[in-house]
Design an enzyme around this catalytic site. Sequence first.
Site, short mmCIF file in Angstrom:
data_model
loop_
_atom_site.label_atom_id
_atom_site.label_comp_id
_atom_site.label_asym_id
_atom_site.label_seq_id
_atom_site.Cartn_x
_atom_site.Cartn_y
_atom_site.Cartn_z
N LYS A 169 -5.39 -7.25 15.76
CA LYS A 169 -5.33 -8.12 16.93
C LYS A 169 -6.08 -9.42 16.64
CE LYS A 169 -7.16 -4.85 19.34
NZ LYS A 169 -7.66 -3.90 20.36
N THR A 207 -10.77 -11.21 30.90
CA THR A 207 -9.98 -10.43 29.93
C THR A 207 -10.59 -9.06 29.65
OG1 THR A 207 -11.22 -11.50 28.13
CG2 THR A 207 -9.12 -12.51 28.76
N GLY A 234 -11.06 -5.34 29.28
CA GLY A 234 -10.11 -4.22 29.19
C GLY A 234 -8.87 -4.50 28.37
N THR A 235 -8.81 -5.67 27.72
CA THR A 235 -7.61 -6.04 26.97
C THR A 235 -7.25 -5.02 25.90
OG1 THR A 235 -8.25 -8.35 27.27
CG2 THR A 235 -6.52 -7.92 25.70
N GLY A 236 -8.24 -4.61 25.10
CA GLY A 236 -7.96 -3.70 23.99
C GLY A 236 -7.52 -2.33 24.46
N CYS A 237 -8.20 -1.81 25.47
CA CYS A 237 -7.82 -0.50 26.04
C CYS A 237 -6.40 -0.55 26.58
CB CYS A 237 -8.76 -0.13 27.19
SG CYS A 237 -10.51 -0.17 26.79
#
Length: 269
Positions: free
Chosen positions: A173, A212, A214-217
């Site tokens: 990412k 932003t 919580g983007t990865g989860c």
Amino acid sequence: MIPRVLTVAGSDSGGGAGIQADLKTMLALGVHGMSVITAVTAQNSLGVQGAWELPVEAVRAQYRSVVDDIGVQAVKTGMLASAELVEAVAELISGTDAPAVVDPVGVSKHGDPLLAASALDSVRTKLLPVATVATPNLDEVAQLTGVRVGSEDDLRRAAAAVLEYGPRWALIKGGHLAGDAGRAGGNQAVDLLTDGSEELWLRAPRHDNRHTHGTGCTLASAVASGLAKGLSVPEAVTAAKEYVTGAIAAGFALGAGIGPVDHGWRLRG
């Protein structure tokens, strides 16, 4: 029957990341979400004030309870906190006939550590080898492999280093890359998905929104949801990127710090 997805992760009391983000994402994408809680955090928009991991036997019991009775079409992992938990979860996943999306969570959005330094080797040697897709951000790539990504051209090198540990696919990412990483064509968030031979570059507008959390989860859960529906890895990742880009664009203020992405953005259309 509705596809079933199991998240194995920590709880975020503020509702923006972790188990809470995973279950919201799964609901929004039309799958049945189930959870194994690995740790409880006291967390809000300003950061993580405390974290308490659950005993390995509690994590194992939750996992067996769900998988043995209900069954799963995909598993997603997030915060695993300690080497002991990482190794237990890796063992559970290796005995489950379902694709696994591993988000090797190291630190929170605010920079709070969510994985003991002593657990890094367990992630490399036990967890990544059982992953269908690993979804590290650039900080996690550096933590796990030592490769530091400064430009878009470095994403291939980062992916190769992650694939060395055994996941079938690596999704690197690039959201933390400064600006457009020196490329023409506008300010974009660029990710690279590869299995070492096939490559998929994913580009989306970089939204000027600080909310932003919580983007990865959210991205990893969206990938798992797509896999549970029977999509291929490239199809699942493409759909997940589209969903999370919309969620980032709709991210909203909450509390005094960094607010969450909007998991229900499509429902408000």
